[in-house]
Scaffold this active site. Structure first.
Site, PDB file in Angstrom:
ATOM      1  N   ARG A 114       4.447  49.002  21.955  1.00 26.19           N
ATOM      2  CA  ARG A 114       3.021  48.717  21.814  1.00 26.19           C
ATOM      3  C   ARG A 114       2.442  49.916  21.075  1.00 26.19           C
ATOM      4  O   ARG A 114       2.836  50.189  19.945  1.00 26.19           O
ATOM      5  CB  ARG A 114       2.447  48.514  23.231  1.00 26.19           C
ATOM      6  CG  ARG A 114       1.181  47.739  23.303  1.00 26.19           C
ATOM      7  CD  ARG A 114       0.692  47.577  24.730  1.00 26.19           C
ATOM      8  NE  ARG A 114       0.270  48.850  25.341  1.00 26.19           N
ATOM      9  CZ  ARG A 114      -0.280  48.971  26.535  1.00 26.19           C
ATOM     10  NH1 ARG A 114      -0.475  47.903  27.291  1.00 26.19           N
ATOM     11  NH2 ARG A 114      -0.650  50.140  27.003  1.00 26.19           N
ATOM     12  N   MET A 158     -21.220  27.806  36.347  1.00 25.24           N
ATOM     13  CA  MET A 158     -21.493  29.028  35.602  1.00 25.24           C
ATOM     14  C   MET A 158     -22.224  30.053  36.472  1.00 25.24           C
ATOM     15  O   MET A 158     -21.917  31.238  36.437  1.00 25.24           O
ATOM     16  CB  MET A 158     -22.338  28.694  34.369  1.00 25.24           C
ATOM     17  CG  MET A 158     -22.517  29.847  33.408  1.00 25.24           C
ATOM     18  SD  MET A 158     -23.595  29.417  32.037  1.00 25.24           S
ATOM     19  CE  MET A 158     -22.609  28.181  31.201  1.00 25.24           C
ATOM     20  N   ASP A 159     -23.171  29.551  37.272  1.00 24.40           N
ATOM     21  CA  ASP A 159     -24.061  30.459  38.003  1.00 24.40           C
ATOM     22  C   ASP A 159     -24.023  30.280  39.510  1.00 24.40           C
ATOM     23  O   ASP A 159     -24.698  30.999  40.227  1.00 24.40           O
ATOM     24  CB  ASP A 159     -25.517  30.226  37.598  1.00 24.40           C
ATOM     25  CG  ASP A 159     -25.656  29.748  36.188  1.00 24.40           C
ATOM     26  OD1 ASP A 159     -25.313  30.535  35.300  1.00 24.40           O
ATOM     27  OD2 ASP A 159     -26.069  28.594  35.973  1.00 24.40           O
ATOM     28  N   ARG A 198      -0.973  59.453  34.969  1.00 23.65           N
ATOM     29  CA  ARG A 198      -2.172  58.741  34.516  1.00 23.65           C
ATOM     30  C   ARG A 198      -2.380  57.542  35.428  1.00 23.65           C
ATOM     31  O   ARG A 198      -1.744  56.503  35.258  1.00 23.65           O
ATOM     32  CB  ARG A 198      -2.013  58.263  33.065  1.00 23.65           C
ATOM     33  CG  ARG A 198      -1.751  59.356  32.051  1.00 23.65           C
ATOM     34  CD  ARG A 198      -1.674  58.782  30.639  1.00 23.65           C
ATOM     35  NE  ARG A 198      -0.755  57.662  30.545  1.00 23.65           N
ATOM     36  CZ  ARG A 198       0.562  57.770  30.322  1.00 23.65           C
ATOM     37  NH1 ARG A 198       1.109  58.958  30.126  1.00 23.65           N
ATOM     38  NH2 ARG A 198       1.310  56.694  30.285  1.00 23.65           N
TER      39      ARG A 198
HETATM   40  C1  LIG Z   1      -4.219  51.800  31.348  1.00 24.87           C
HETATM   41  C2  LIG Z   1      -3.241  52.875  31.162  1.00 24.87           C
HETATM   42  C3  LIG Z   1      -2.815  53.646  32.261  1.00 24.87           C
HETATM   43  C4  LIG Z   1      -3.182  53.326  33.688  1.00 24.87           C
HETATM   44  O1  LIG Z   1      -2.327  52.304  34.174  1.00 24.87           O
HETATM   45  P1  LIG Z   1      -2.439  51.779  35.681  1.00 24.87           P
HETATM   46  O2  LIG Z   1      -1.365  50.772  35.793  1.00 24.87           O
HETATM   47  O3  LIG Z   1      -3.796  51.170  35.804  1.00 24.87           O
HETATM   48  O4  LIG Z   1      -2.266  52.961  36.554  1.00 24.87           O
HETATM   49  C5  LIG Z   1      -2.000  54.723  31.996  1.00 24.87           C
HETATM   50  N1  LIG Z   1      -1.609  55.025  30.739  1.00 24.87           N
HETATM   51  C6  LIG Z   1      -1.974  54.286  29.674  1.00 24.87           C
HETATM   52  C7  LIG Z   1      -1.497  54.655  28.327  1.00 24.87           C
HETATM   53  C8  LIG Z   1      -2.788  53.178  29.848  1.00 24.87           C
HETATM   54  O5  LIG Z   1      -3.139  52.424  28.786  1.00 24.87           O
END
Ligand SMILES: *Cc1c(COP(=O)(O)O)cnc(C)c1O
Length: 390
Positions: free
Chosen positions: A140, A319-320, A228
């Site tokens: 990706r 919708m609402d 992350r």
């Molecule tokens: C969204 C994303 C994350 C976080 O992933 P989670 O599965 O929500 O912890 C970490 N690194 C990258 C590159 C992302 O795009």
């Protein structure tokens, strides 16, 4: 006191419990340590509000923030958030100058992006801080293995010339939510090889990072210097089959009952008359629908929690609006009662005071729809007003 604590909400409400966010950061820090935790707040904090979640995360010890785009990073800066921010997804005409001027770190995935960053650094007269992104098999974003040597060579030149500092090297896993998937082992090996190659090329990035939430909680070998974490900071399990990991869902979606009416046996409800009362009954109307992020495909498949009792939603979700069957309405649900569509607990209701059924969860919705809670959380929108507690 927020109105939700007084039991009166005016419309569809997404209550975000920042105490839960802080708790979840602590859970992640325990798993990640000694690696640091980046709180990923892209897509407006997975639908929870990037700014408030970012502040709570930093308070709880997240050392930096992660977003996809420069625009998202600049929104954090505009709100006065000073913590380090990394963004990694760039259009060809990305506004790198603004990012560098705002002290936003750039995730760089190609030679073209690196050149743009060098140009922007020259224009602004400041060094750009860069994390180089290697694609280790997700296929990706990130530099392909075949492009990695060229990217490193240019990065070395740019660093020597003083226009960039390579702070880090990172990559992203494809199947971390399946902890025994062999691709994670292969990706980790490719990542380590990429790091070695970077050092051989003359870079000495102090911070390497690979793990998302799932890997943080299940793969000690993926932690490196920084993780992350996105979905877990919102309290949603990145590996539902393994349980909650002690995470607490941060968002509760609720709506007030705005009308109660009696139906006779044989009366049918909502568009298409897809549900018919088998006996005389009472129904409640909630002012929330698919425009607010409650998927129409959940029609007739979900329940809501009102005063500790679960009631089925019946008929087509509009919708609402959606309609709930109260049966004999023994609990005297009335206009103004609060219905919880999903969430950790009802806002303002201490856990020990609610021994009855729990609120439905986003995981239940995701299972019904064959999707992930990520998609549903980021889909909450429309008239849903956000309210922060904790
Ligand atoms: C969204 C994303 C994350 C976080 O992933 P989670 O599965 O929500 O912890 C970490 N690194 C990258 C590159 C992302 O795009």
């Amino acid at each position: 006191m927020p109105a939700s604590l007084a039991g009166t909400i005016e419309g569809p409400t997404g209550t975000i419990d920042l105490a839960a966010v802080r708790h979840n950061i602590e859970v992640l820090r325990r798993h990640a340590g000694p690696a640091n935790v980046m709180a990923v707040v892209k897509a407006d904090g997975y639908g929870h509000g990037a700014i408030d979640v970012a502040r709570a995360s930093v308070e709880a010890g997240a050392t930096e923030l992660g977003v996809a785009t420069v625009g998202e990073a600049l929104e954090l800066r505009s709100a006065g958030i000073r913590a380090p921010v990394l963004c990694w997804l760039h259009a060809p005409d990305a506004v790198f100058r603004d990012a560098i001027a705002a002290d936003v770190r750039l995730g760089i995935s190609s030679v073209e992006q690196l050149r743009a960053a060098v140009g922007a650094a020259t224009d602004t007269g400041r060094r750009a801080e860069i994390d180089l992104k290697l694609d280790t098999g997700l296929n990706r974003n990130g530099a392909a293995l075949t492009e990695w040597p060229a990217l490193m060579a240019e990065a070395v030149d740019a660093e020597t010339a003083g226009s960039i500092t390579v702070r880090g090297v990172f990559s992203h896993l494809a199947c971390a939510d399946e902890p025994s998937h062999p691709s994670s082992v292969a990706q980790r090996a490719a990542f380590v090889a990429g790091l070695d190659a970077a050092r051989m090329a003359g870079l000495s990035p102090p911070v390497s990072h690979l793990a998302n939430s799932a890997a943080t909680l299940t793969r000690p070998d993926a932690r490196f210097d920084l993780v992350r974490a996105g979905i877990a900071i919102y309290g949603l399990s990145p590996v539902p089959a393994l349980g909650t990991f002690g995470l607490r869902p941060a968002m509760t979606l609720s709506a007030p009952v705005i009308m109660v009416k009696h139906l006779r046996a044989g009366d049918a409800v909502s568009y298409g008359h897809t549900w018919t009362a088998k006996q005389d009954t009472t129904v409640a109307l909630l002012p929330i629908g698919y425009a607010d992020g409650v998927p129409r495909a959940l029609s007739g498949r979900i329940e809501v929690l009102i005063d500790g009792v679960r009631y089925p939603a019946v008929g087509t979700i509009c919708m609402d609006q959606l309609v709930v069957d109260l049966g004999h309405n023994r609990n005297a649900v009335a206009v103004g009662s609060e219905a919880v569509l999903f969430g950790g607990q009802e806002p303002g209701r201490p856990e020990q005071a609610a021994p009855g059924p729990a609120a439905p969860t986003l995981q239940e919705w995701a299972d019904l729809l064959g999707t992930v809670h990520y998609e549903l959380a980021t889909g909450i929108r429309g008239r849903v007003e956000r309210r922060y507690i904790g």
